[in-house]
Design an enzyme around this catalytic site. Structure first.
Site, PDB file in Angstrom:
ATOM      1  N   ARG A  51      12.054  -3.047 -11.804  1.00 50.09           N
ATOM      2  CA  ARG A  51      10.915  -3.761 -11.208  1.00 50.09           C
ATOM      3  C   ARG A  51      11.364  -4.376  -9.887  1.00 50.09           C
ATOM      4  O   ARG A  51      10.639  -4.404  -8.912  1.00 50.09           O
ATOM      5  CB  ARG A  51      10.359  -4.834 -12.167  1.00 50.09           C
ATOM      6  CG  ARG A  51       9.347  -5.753 -11.475  1.00 50.09           C
ATOM      7  CD  ARG A  51       8.378  -6.478 -12.417  1.00 50.09           C
ATOM      8  NE  ARG A  51       8.942  -6.917 -13.663  1.00 50.09           N
ATOM      9  CZ  ARG A  51       9.769  -7.957 -13.794  1.00 50.09           C
ATOM     10  NH1 ARG A  51      10.121  -8.681 -12.742  1.00 50.09           N
ATOM     11  NH2 ARG A  51      10.253  -8.276 -14.981  1.00 50.09           N
ATOM     12  N   TYR A 103     -13.167  -1.912   3.937  1.00 51.39           N
ATOM     13  CA  TYR A 103     -13.041  -1.039   2.761  1.00 51.39           C
ATOM     14  C   TYR A 103     -13.613  -1.776   1.544  1.00 51.39           C
ATOM     15  O   TYR A 103     -13.282  -2.952   1.316  1.00 51.39           O
ATOM     16  CB  TYR A 103     -11.568  -0.688   2.552  1.00 51.39           C
ATOM     17  CG  TYR A 103     -11.301   0.079   1.279  1.00 51.39           C
ATOM     18  CD1 TYR A 103     -11.736   1.387   1.128  1.00 51.39           C
ATOM     19  CD2 TYR A 103     -10.627  -0.517   0.221  1.00 51.39           C
ATOM     20  CE1 TYR A 103     -11.506   2.081  -0.043  1.00 51.39           C
ATOM     21  CE2 TYR A 103     -10.385   0.175  -0.962  1.00 51.39           C
ATOM     22  CZ  TYR A 103     -10.832   1.479  -1.079  1.00 51.39           C
ATOM     23  OH  TYR A 103     -10.606   2.159  -2.242  1.00 51.39           O
ATOM     24  N   ASP A 175      -4.666  -3.344   8.025  1.00 47.28           N
ATOM     25  CA  ASP A 175      -4.752  -2.210   7.107  1.00 47.28           C
ATOM     26  C   ASP A 175      -4.733  -0.954   7.994  1.00 47.28           C
ATOM     27  O   ASP A 175      -5.710  -0.655   8.667  1.00 47.28           O
ATOM     28  CB  ASP A 175      -6.045  -2.307   6.285  1.00 47.28           C
ATOM     29  CG  ASP A 175      -6.208  -1.174   5.281  1.00 47.28           C
ATOM     30  OD1 ASP A 175      -5.571  -0.116   5.476  1.00 47.28           O
ATOM     31  OD2 ASP A 175      -6.972  -1.333   4.314  1.00 47.28           O
ATOM     32  N   LYS A 200      -3.421   7.933   0.880  1.00 50.99           N
ATOM     33  CA  LYS A 200      -4.200   8.691   1.856  1.00 50.99           C
ATOM     34  C   LYS A 200      -3.261   9.528   2.745  1.00 50.99           C
ATOM     35  O   LYS A 200      -2.606  10.406   2.243  1.00 50.99           O
ATOM     36  CB  LYS A 200      -5.079   7.735   2.658  1.00 50.99           C
ATOM     37  CG  LYS A 200      -5.771   6.651   1.790  1.00 50.99           C
ATOM     38  CD  LYS A 200      -6.792   7.187   0.823  1.00 50.99           C
ATOM     39  CE  LYS A 200      -7.258   6.175  -0.213  1.00 50.99           C
ATOM     40  NZ  LYS A 200      -7.796   4.918   0.318  1.00 50.99           N
TER      41      LYS A 200
HETATM   42  C1  LIG Z   1      -8.015   3.612  -0.237  1.00 53.60           C
HETATM   43  C2  LIG Z   1      -7.941   2.433   0.623  1.00 53.60           C
HETATM   44  C3  LIG Z   1      -7.435   1.216   0.151  1.00 53.60           C
HETATM   45  C4  LIG Z   1      -6.998   1.017  -1.291  1.00 53.60           C
HETATM   46  O1  LIG Z   1      -5.894   1.796  -1.621  1.00 53.60           O
HETATM   47  P1  LIG Z   1      -5.607   2.389  -3.103  1.00 53.60           P
HETATM   48  O2  LIG Z   1      -4.362   3.145  -2.925  1.00 53.60           O
HETATM   49  O3  LIG Z   1      -6.794   3.229  -3.480  1.00 53.60           O
HETATM   50  O4  LIG Z   1      -5.473   1.211  -4.006  1.00 53.60           O
HETATM   51  C5  LIG Z   1      -7.356   0.158   1.049  1.00 53.60           C
HETATM   52  N1  LIG Z   1      -7.772   0.286   2.328  1.00 53.60           N
HETATM   53  C6  LIG Z   1      -8.274   1.432   2.806  1.00 53.60           C
HETATM   54  C7  LIG Z   1      -8.715   1.512   4.227  1.00 53.60           C
HETATM   55  C8  LIG Z   1      -8.385   2.541   1.974  1.00 53.60           C
HETATM   56  O5  LIG Z   1      -8.903   3.681   2.456  1.00 53.60           O
END
Ligand SMILES: *Cc1c(COP(=O)(O)O)cnc(C)c1O
Length: 384
Positions: A51, A103, A175, A200
């Site tokens: 962890r 998001y 982000d 992504k």
């Molecule tokens: C998908 C996404 C998230 C969340 O990420 P997960 O891996 O699905 O938890 C946060 N911000 C943006 C812009 C996203 O596209």
């Protein structure tokens, strides 16, 4: 040759990496272990419990720190777990300023979990830094930026945001999921924290859920490392391996995402059945100049609305598309199409989302790296 001095396209492959200590394996082994043998109490090689640390995760964290021009990387079980860790830097009464087209999952964790714990959130249109400045007060502790925004593709000026927090006790977090570090490196533009849903573009193959934070400041890194270990929302070693493998081709994938994105954005803009297209590469895009300054390309995320738009019309088009798969998520090698109002943004009240342009007729494309002739042919037949 110092690996942190390499160009971006070499850092994706070599940044922070070294042959494994055991057998000099070129790719890091997937260390499927929870614990590590100690020769005497406290006598170990830096790894005690998975962890806290795991060598495969360490390899990914070092790669991310390198490609984001940071010093410290932290990986989590999902993008949401990474966001959760950032908000845990705050205390009840603290205030956060964020964008009004955020998001959906970020909006949900802010308003449905952390608001109840006493943290105050303000959502403003961040395209104008004055709107952010107007909300800053002594209680402001975090500015949470998403750029380009999802799904409206608005661009927020990261440098302008960093000037607002200068000499103030406020973290600027970005982000960077939509842009990926290939297109934009927020730490170099003055941000304190970069967050990724590595699910992504970083992973890039739609086969893993993983989140990450990257910072430069050592004190901030120590606090995040404490939260990562104490809350325990870490990623597994196999997931870390998959994202690390994805990052090695990030630059070649992104190049093609950008090429295909541009072709498709221009095809849609010229199509008589289309009313409007959202893509920061258009000179007519309201934030095009900012995008040109802070990004190395415009990416493969595009949203559009058809003429006389309606939910029925959007549904018809979504059902007709064959090569674009109707699915949540983005950033994979395959092209996906989504309907923000009913999918990613369903957790945002209708009146709230329509204010920022997320109407029922809005369709979002994540343009993949297939041959763009096939992608355009698919859109043509679906829009007929
Ligand atoms: C998908 C996404 C998230 C969340 O990420 P997960 O891996 O699905 O938890 C946060 N911000 C943006 C812009 C996203 O596209």
């Amino acid at each position: 040759m110092k690996k942190d001095k390499l160009h971006f396209n070499s850092k994706t492959i070599h940044g922070g990496q070294q042959p494994d200590k055991g057998y000099r394996a070129v790719m890091p082994p997937v260390y499927l272990t929870s614990t590590y043998a100690q020769s005497s109490p406290g006598d170990h090689q830096g790894y005690e419990y998975s962890r806290t640390h795991n060598p495969t995760r360490t390899a990914l964290e070092a790669s991310l720190a390198s490609i984001e021009n940071g010093k410290h990387g932290f990986c989590f079980g999902s993008g949401m777990a990474a966001i959760d860790a950032v908000v845990k830097l705050l205390s009840p009464g603290d205030e956060v300023i964020s964008t009004n087209d955020l998001y959906g999952g970020s909006y949900r964790i802010f308003t449905k979990i952390f608001q109840d714990l006493g943290i105050v959130f303000h959502f403003v249109d961040m395209q104008d830094p004055a709107n952010v400045a107007a909300k800053i007060n002594v209680k402001t502790k975090l500015i949470w930026v998403e750029t380009p925004t999802n799904p409206m593709m608005n661009v927020v000026d990261i440098t302008a945001m960093s000037q607002l927090v200068e000499d103030r006790d406020i973290y600027l977090a970005v982000d960077n999921t939509f842009a990926s570090p290939y297109l934009q490196q927020p730490l170099s533009l003055g941000a304190d924290i970069v967050m990724h849903s590595a699910t992504k573009y970083l992973g890039g193959h739609s086969d893993v859920i993983l989140g990450a934070l990257i910072v430069r400041d050592t004190t901030l890194a120590e606090r995040l490392s404490f939260i990562q270990n104490a809350s325990g929302a870490v990623c597994g070693p196999l997931d870390a391996f998959l994202v690390l493998r994805g990052i090695k081709t990030l630059h070649v994938r992104m190049q093609r995402h950008c090429e295909n994105g541009e072709k498709i954005a221009r095809f849609l803009a010229d199509h008589p059945a289309i009313d409007r297209v959202y893509w920061p590469g258009f000179e007519s895009h309201p934030n095009h100049e900012v995008a040109k300054r802070q990004m190395n390309g415009f990416g493969g995320m595009i949203s559009f609305v058809q003429q006389n738009d309606s939910l029925e019309k959007a549904t018809q088009t979504l059902e007709k598309l064959k090569l674009f798969t109707l699915a949540e998520s983005l950033g994979g090698v395959e092209s996906l199409v989504g309907h923000p109002a009913s999918m990613t943004h369903a957790s945002i009240p209708k009146a709230e989302r329509e204010k920022s342009g997320v109407v029922d007729g809005l369709i979002r494309l994540s343009v993949g790296i297939e041959d763009n002739h096939d992608l355009i042919a698919d859109l043509k037949q679906a829009l007929k």
